[in-house]
Design a protein around this motif. Structure first.
Motif, PDB file in Angstrom:
ATOM      1  N   LYS A  90      -7.515   2.984   0.569  1.00 21.56           N
ATOM      2  CA  LYS A  90      -6.783   1.998  -0.238  1.00 21.56           C
ATOM      3  C   LYS A  90      -6.225   0.899   0.669  1.00 21.56           C
ATOM      4  N   ILE A  91      -5.651   1.297   1.781  1.00 19.00           N
ATOM      5  CA  ILE A  91      -5.106   0.329   2.737  1.00 19.00           C
ATOM      6  C   ILE A  91      -6.226  -0.524   3.324  1.00 19.00           C
ATOM      7  N   MET A  92      -7.337   0.123   3.681  1.00 15.53           N
ATOM      8  CA  MET A  92      -8.480  -0.615   4.226  1.00 15.53           C
ATOM      9  C   MET A  92      -9.021  -1.604   3.195  1.00 15.53           C
ATOM     10  N   ILE A  96      -9.469  -5.725   3.497  1.00 15.52           N
ATOM     11  CA  ILE A  96     -10.725  -6.435   3.233  1.00 15.52           C
ATOM     12  C   ILE A  96     -10.530  -7.487   2.149  1.00 15.52           C
ATOM     13  N   ILE A  97      -9.713  -7.182   1.147  1.00 14.79           N
ATOM     14  CA  ILE A  97      -9.431  -8.156   0.084  1.00 14.79           C
ATOM     15  C   ILE A  97      -8.785  -9.408   0.668  1.00 14.79           C
ATOM     16  N   VAL A  98      -7.842  -9.232   1.581  1.00 13.62           N
ATOM     17  CA  VAL A  98      -7.172 -10.378   2.215  1.00 13.62           C
ATOM     18  C   VAL A  98      -8.157 -11.126   3.129  1.00 13.62           C
ATOM     19  N   PHE A 137      -7.393   2.489  -8.030  1.00 17.13           N
ATOM     20  CA  PHE A 137      -6.199   2.854  -7.275  1.00 17.13           C
ATOM     21  C   PHE A 137      -4.869   2.609  -7.998  1.00 17.13           C
ATOM     22  N   TYR A 138      -4.882   1.929  -9.131  1.00 22.46           N
ATOM     23  CA  TYR A 138      -3.625   1.650  -9.820  1.00 22.46           C
ATOM     24  C   TYR A 138      -3.650   2.071 -11.283  1.00 22.46           C
ATOM     25  N   VAL A 139      -4.275   1.273 -12.121  1.00 23.74           N
ATOM     26  CA  VAL A 139      -4.309   1.582 -13.561  1.00 23.74           C
ATOM     27  C   VAL A 139      -5.740   1.551 -14.069  1.00 23.74           C
TER      28      VAL A 139
END
Length: 174
Positions: A90-92, A96-98, A137-139
């Motif tokens: 999730k952190i990785m 990558i999104i940024v 990862f969220y909803v």
């Protein structure tokens, strides 16, 4: 009940796997059929596409593990080790999104003022990847007919299965 859950997990697993497999030749065919889109010349395309494929791979593995556990151990509870690995992923994924935003900026500068239409397609791939990330990862963002009825009744999105696993592990660790 077990058979229904097994069918659902098999459907999710195979759907994600099919998407991974089919997106590669589809992107090739689009790039081949419409070279003026310049998709393969855009760094943002590659980063967005790899992000999407990477997310789909995570989903495929997650649903496969749950399916395998259900078949072998009669429950689909995700092992703690896997949940921790998913948290690291999730952190990785967020990194990558940024990075993808930065790569988009680079492509905008590089191609300005004659921006290829492929940049628009790449942007939609990026948005789709972000929606997949949120969905995992969220909803939960995808619903079947009965799920939509529940959603309309409750007026609240369900937590994703991975998010529920994160919360379960958090409770166990404290």
């Amino acid at each position: 009940m077990k058979k229904t859950l097994e069918n659902r997990l098999a459907y999710l697993y195979s759907g994600e796997l099919f998407s991974i497999i089919i997106f590669v030749p589809t992107s090739y065919l689009i790039n081949y059929a419409f070279p003026n889109l310049q998709l393969y010349s855009l760094y943002s395309f590659w980063v967005s596409f790899i992000l999407l494929e990477f997310l789909l791979l995570q989903g495929t593995i997650y649903w496969y593990i749950k399916l395998k556990r259900l078949r072998n151990e009669t429950n689909s509870i995700t092992p703690i080790k896997i949940v921790r690995q998913l948290h690291n992923l999730k952190i990785m994924n967020m990194i990558i999104i940024v990075i993808t935003i930065i790569v988009f900026a680079f492509d905008l500068i590089k191609w300005y003022p004659s921006l290829p239409f492929g940049l628009t397609i790449t942007f939609f791939i990026y948005i789709f990847a972000i929606l997949e990330f949120i969905n995992y990862f969220y909803v939960q963002l995808s619903y079947n007919v009965s799920g939509i009825k529940d959603l309309l009744r409750s007026r609240k999105l369900k937590n994703s299965c991975i998010n529920k696993d994160f919360k379960r592990i958090k409770k166990l660790e404290f």
